[in-house]
Design an enzyme around this catalytic site. Structure first.
Site, PDB file in Angstrom:
ATOM      1  N   HIS A 128      -2.929 -12.207   0.708  1.00 58.21           N
ATOM      2  CA  HIS A 128      -4.243 -12.139   1.578  1.00 58.21           C
ATOM      3  C   HIS A 128      -5.527 -11.491   1.261  1.00 58.21           C
ATOM      4  CE1 HIS A 128      -2.265  -8.240   1.365  1.00 58.21           C
ATOM      5  NE2 HIS A 128      -3.633  -7.647   1.852  1.00 58.21           N
ATOM      6  N   HIS A 173      -1.524  -3.373  -4.730  1.00 54.74           N
ATOM      7  CA  HIS A 173      -1.027  -3.499  -3.538  1.00 54.74           C
ATOM      8  C   HIS A 173      -0.634  -4.799  -2.929  1.00 54.74           C
ATOM      9  CE1 HIS A 173      -4.457  -4.506  -1.216  1.00 54.74           C
ATOM     10  NE2 HIS A 173      -3.574  -4.765  -0.187  1.00 54.74           N
ATOM     11  N   LYS A 185       0.759  -1.403   0.019  1.00 51.55           N
ATOM     12  CA  LYS A 185      -0.136   0.133   0.039  1.00 51.55           C
ATOM     13  C   LYS A 185       0.823   1.320  -0.099  1.00 51.55           C
ATOM     14  CE  LYS A 185      -4.424  -1.420   1.824  1.00 51.55           C
ATOM     15  NZ  LYS A 185      -5.566  -1.284   2.848  1.00 51.55           N
TER      16      LYS A 185
END
Length: 453
Positions: free
Chosen positions: A365, A341, A316
């Site tokens: 994730h 990101h 990010k």
């Protein structure tokens, strides 16, 4: 644990700092090469070279802390703003041109006029605020990472100028720490070399000698800046050459405790990027550890996974705050930027050989069991249990944490909301473990309150 060199670890993570500054990958590493060449030309001893080396690799530790404020003040993309601002000198026409071409782009005429007028009236105060925030935060994180006061001071003095016109403290001459003086010159040389080649870099260094730069350092640059020096800055293998220059540093071994501290420090850098994510990485690290404990992970594997959770949003730092902090719905291009990101996280962590598995786990994730996640659209068979733990912790915090735009959602309601994602985004084992961990934490809180009463 696979043996890690501190230079490799810091150098790879510095690529995330390059992204936040809008610089091409390897900016901090190239600055370290320039700075070490200057230090060796000046005949500095091992201790001084060591301080310069780490100051250059870590010079941008505080870079994320002013990104949101830049967007707020200048109504501008922070990454583009930071990238272009490094090409601006001190002359009033240059500064005015920069403000006029970088303020309020994409906004309405009235809003752009208001912001531009505000900057012309208060620009020096704004600039000092932004630099002070960045420099103080960077120095504090360097201390947290066990670097000494010389390195912290060098980072704090990055934007001071030889003639006293710099910020945040207006220091002049040799009152500016030598690592800070070298870091500023190395930064400008790399930026102008990347943009315009050796002649542009040398021209800018000479132009600012005596104002921004220590004249003795510019003379040293002129002595070392031969063909081999410039070719090295374009060498694809420069990072390995810079890592090989690492001076001996006997006081802090790269052991498990130190890896934890570095992960925690970079988690703070990530969270400083946006007011909407304050404390997010630390909480995801905690929740992931609680879930892993319920699932029976051994202590060493839990510790490893917590580092991945702390660093899961590292990418990010390469996404503009105009997107991260946008109050309304994102358009498709903005969503594409956000989705990147996760890939950035994997790419940055993959630069550390010993983090190869952690890079894949943390970078996935946002993948979903039903195959509709990103960045690769992995299916259930390709998503590890460790990734599923981080995903569960991440979603739990995203819903339950207090945000500037809404109050925290109670834990019970959060868990109920998440239950609808089981089997599509969330692993049922991880969800069961999260519920058990939440119940245990609540029971511990009740016990502690009873004991206090």
């Amino acid at each position: 644990m696979q043996q890690l060199k501190l230079s490799e670890l810091i150098g790879a993570l510095s690529h995330a700092l390059d992204m936040t500054e809008g610089q091409p990958r390897g900016h901090c590493v190239r600055c370290a090469w320039i700075g070490m060449a200057l230090g060796e030309e000046l005949g500095l001893g091992e201790s001084a070279l060591r301080d310069i080396y780490y100051t250059l690799l870590l010079k941008d530790l505080g870079c994320s802390s002013n990104a949101a404020r830049i967007c707020e003040l200048y109504l501008s993309d922070d990454l583009q703003f930071k990238r272009d601002f490094k090409l601006v000198g001190s002359s009033l026409p240059q500064v005015a041109r920069f403000v006029l071409t970088h303020t309020g782009l994409g906004t309405g005429l009235a809003e752009r006029f208001r912001a531009t007028l505000d900057i012309f009236q208060h620009g020096d105060d704004f600039s000092r605020e932004l630099i002070r925030t960045r420099c103080q935060r960077g120095a504090d994180i360097a201390r947290q990472m066990r670097f000494g006061e010389v390195v912290a001071g060098g980072i704090h003095a990055l934007d001071e100028h030889w003639d006293g016109s710099g910020k945040p403290d207006g220091l002049a001459g040799e009152a500016i720490a030598l690592p800070g003086r070298i870091a500023l010159l190395a930064q400008v040389v790399d930026v102008f070399h990347t943009a315009g080649g050796p002649a542009a870099a040398l021209r800018e260094a000479r132009l600012r000698a005596g104002s921004w730069f220590d004249p003795a350092l510019v003379r040293a640059l002129e002595r070392v800046a031969g063909e081999a020096f410039w070719l090295a800055l374009r060498d694809p293998a420069l990072a390995q050459r810079v890592y090989a220059l690492e001076p001996a540093r006997h006081s802090v071994p790269v052991d498990e405790d130190y890896l934890d501290q570095i992960a925690e420090a970079f988690g703070q850098i990530i969270d400083a990027k946006s007011p909407f994510t304050a404390g997010h990485s630390a909480r995801v690290g905690l929740y992931a550890d609680l879930i892993a404990e319920q699932l029976g992970f051994d202590p060493q594997r839990r510790r490893w996974l917590r580092r991945g959770a702390l660093l899961h949003d590292l990418g990010k730092l390469g996404v503009s705050n105009t997107v991260l902090d946008k109050p309304g719905r994102l358009d498709e291009a903005e969503w594409d930027a956000v989705r990147m990101h996760a890939l950035y996280t994997e790419q940055i962590l993959s630069g550390i050989e010993a983090f190869a598995e952690l890079a894949r786990v943390a970078g996935a994730h946002h993948e979903r069991l039903d195959g509709t996640g990103y960045p690769r659209g992995l299916g259930e068979a390709d998503i590890t249990l460790e990734t599923r733990v981080i995903t569960t912790a991440d979603i739990f915090d995203a819903i339950s944490a207090d945000r500037p735009y809404r109050a925290a959602v109670p834990v019970a309601k959060t868990l109920d909301m998440m239950q609808g994602l089981v089997g599509t985004a969330l692993d049922p084992r991880c969800m069961t473990a999260l519920r058990a961990a939440a119940e245990r934490v609540e029971a511990d809180l009740l016990d502690s309150r009873a004991a206090a009463a």
